[in-house]
Write an enzyme that holds these catalytic residues in place. Structure first.
Site, PDB file in Angstrom:
ATOM      1  N   GLU A   7       0.835  -1.205   0.000  1.00 36.71           N
ATOM      2  CA  GLU A   7       0.000   0.000   0.000  1.00 36.71           C
ATOM      3  C   GLU A   7       0.866   1.249   0.000  1.00 36.71           C
ATOM      4  O   GLU A   7       1.785   1.379   0.825  1.00 36.71           O
ATOM      5  CB  GLU A   7      -0.900  -0.006   1.241  1.00 36.71           C
ATOM      6  CG  GLU A   7      -1.537   1.322   1.562  1.00 36.71           C
ATOM      7  CD  GLU A   7      -2.095   1.389   2.976  1.00 36.71           C
ATOM      8  OE1 GLU A   7      -2.309   2.524   3.462  1.00 36.71           O
ATOM      9  OE2 GLU A   7      -2.310   0.336   3.598  1.00 36.71           O
ATOM     10  N   LYS A  56     -10.323  -3.175   8.178  1.00 34.98           N
ATOM     11  CA  LYS A  56      -9.063  -2.777   8.802  1.00 34.98           C
ATOM     12  C   LYS A  56      -9.391  -2.219  10.181  1.00 34.98           C
ATOM     13  O   LYS A  56      -9.889  -1.102  10.308  1.00 34.98           O
ATOM     14  CB  LYS A  56      -8.372  -1.714   7.931  1.00 34.98           C
ATOM     15  CG  LYS A  56      -7.031  -1.260   8.468  1.00 34.98           C
ATOM     16  CD  LYS A  56      -6.427  -0.190   7.559  1.00 34.98           C
ATOM     17  CE  LYS A  56      -6.778   1.197   8.003  1.00 34.98           C
ATOM     18  NZ  LYS A  56      -6.047   2.242   7.252  1.00 34.98           N
TER      19      LYS A  56
END
Length: 228
Positions: free
Chosen positions: A46, A135
């Site tokens: 990411e 998340k």
């Protein structure tokens, strides 16, 4: 998302669900940092959009991303970013919050939205909107007990990643508690770190994941034999 990336994402989620969060990475260093992570075994990478010139970094690695690695953006706050990621074949859409508009656009673009949440309300809203994974952030501050309580009300097939305050020293307790994966920030990359430092830390995190999972599998096997 093409079939190659989908297969890579499914394999990563099944075998090594560890995401490297490169907050602060610069375009002039992204190639060496990316290569170090790939060499260490990381499959999910990411690049947060609050990093310096993030789209330049994403474009650089997207052009040469191996077939078994999936990249994307973090700190995604608006639907337009999803459209840009789709154009770049960078399917990961990782957010710090639960925004139905972002999730909806990610789903429409056939991307993989991994949605930040803290409360059961946010987590269930993200799941309903089409999140691929959740998340839990900030995980270490909330604690394992909090995770267990929230997981009990979520769909059983919804993966949850612990993000925030997770490193090699506390992975084991989270894995034992049933967490599905991790997102690592400062424990795998910090601005100014060399590619060698990144690879050393990344290899340690991968090794710890494999060690704990193997131990749990062996214990489960012994328990099954005892029950037979």
């Amino acid at each position: 998302m093409n079939e190659t990336r989908r297969a890579a994402l499914n394999a990563a989620m099944r075998e090594l669900p560890l995401a490297a969060i490169l907050r602060g990475v610069r375009p002039d260093e992204i190639d060496s940092i990316f290569d170090a992570l790939v060499a260490s075994g990381f499959k999910l990478i990411e690049i947060p959009l609050n990093s310096p010139r993030p789209w330049e970094s994403i474009e650089r690695v997207a052009k040469r991303c191996p077939d078994d690695v999936v990249i994307g953006a973090g700190t995604v706050l608006d639907p337009e970013a999803c459209r840009r990621l789709a154009d770049l074949d960078a399917p990961l859409v990782i957010t710090p919050n639960t925004d139905p508009a972002v999730i909806g656009e990610a789903v429409a673009q056939d991307l993989a939205p991994m949605i930040g949440c803290m409360t059961p309300t946010e987590a269930l809203a993200a799941a309903r909107a089409g999140a691929s994974a959740l998340k839990l952030f900030p995980a270490a501050r909330l604690g394992i007990g909090y995770y267990r309580d929230m997981k009990a009300v979520l769909p059983s097939d919804m993966p949850v990643f612990a993000v925030g305050g997770i490193d090699q020293s506390n992975m084991s307790e989270w894995i034992t508690a049933g967490i599905d994966g991790f997102g690592f920030g400062g424990s795998v990359y910090r601005p100014g770190w060399s590619a060698q430092e990144v690879e050393r830390c990344a290899r340690g995190l991968v090794a710890e994941w494999c060690r704990v999972k193997e131990g749990l599998a062996q214990a489960d096997g012994l328990e099954r034999e005892a029950d037979a």
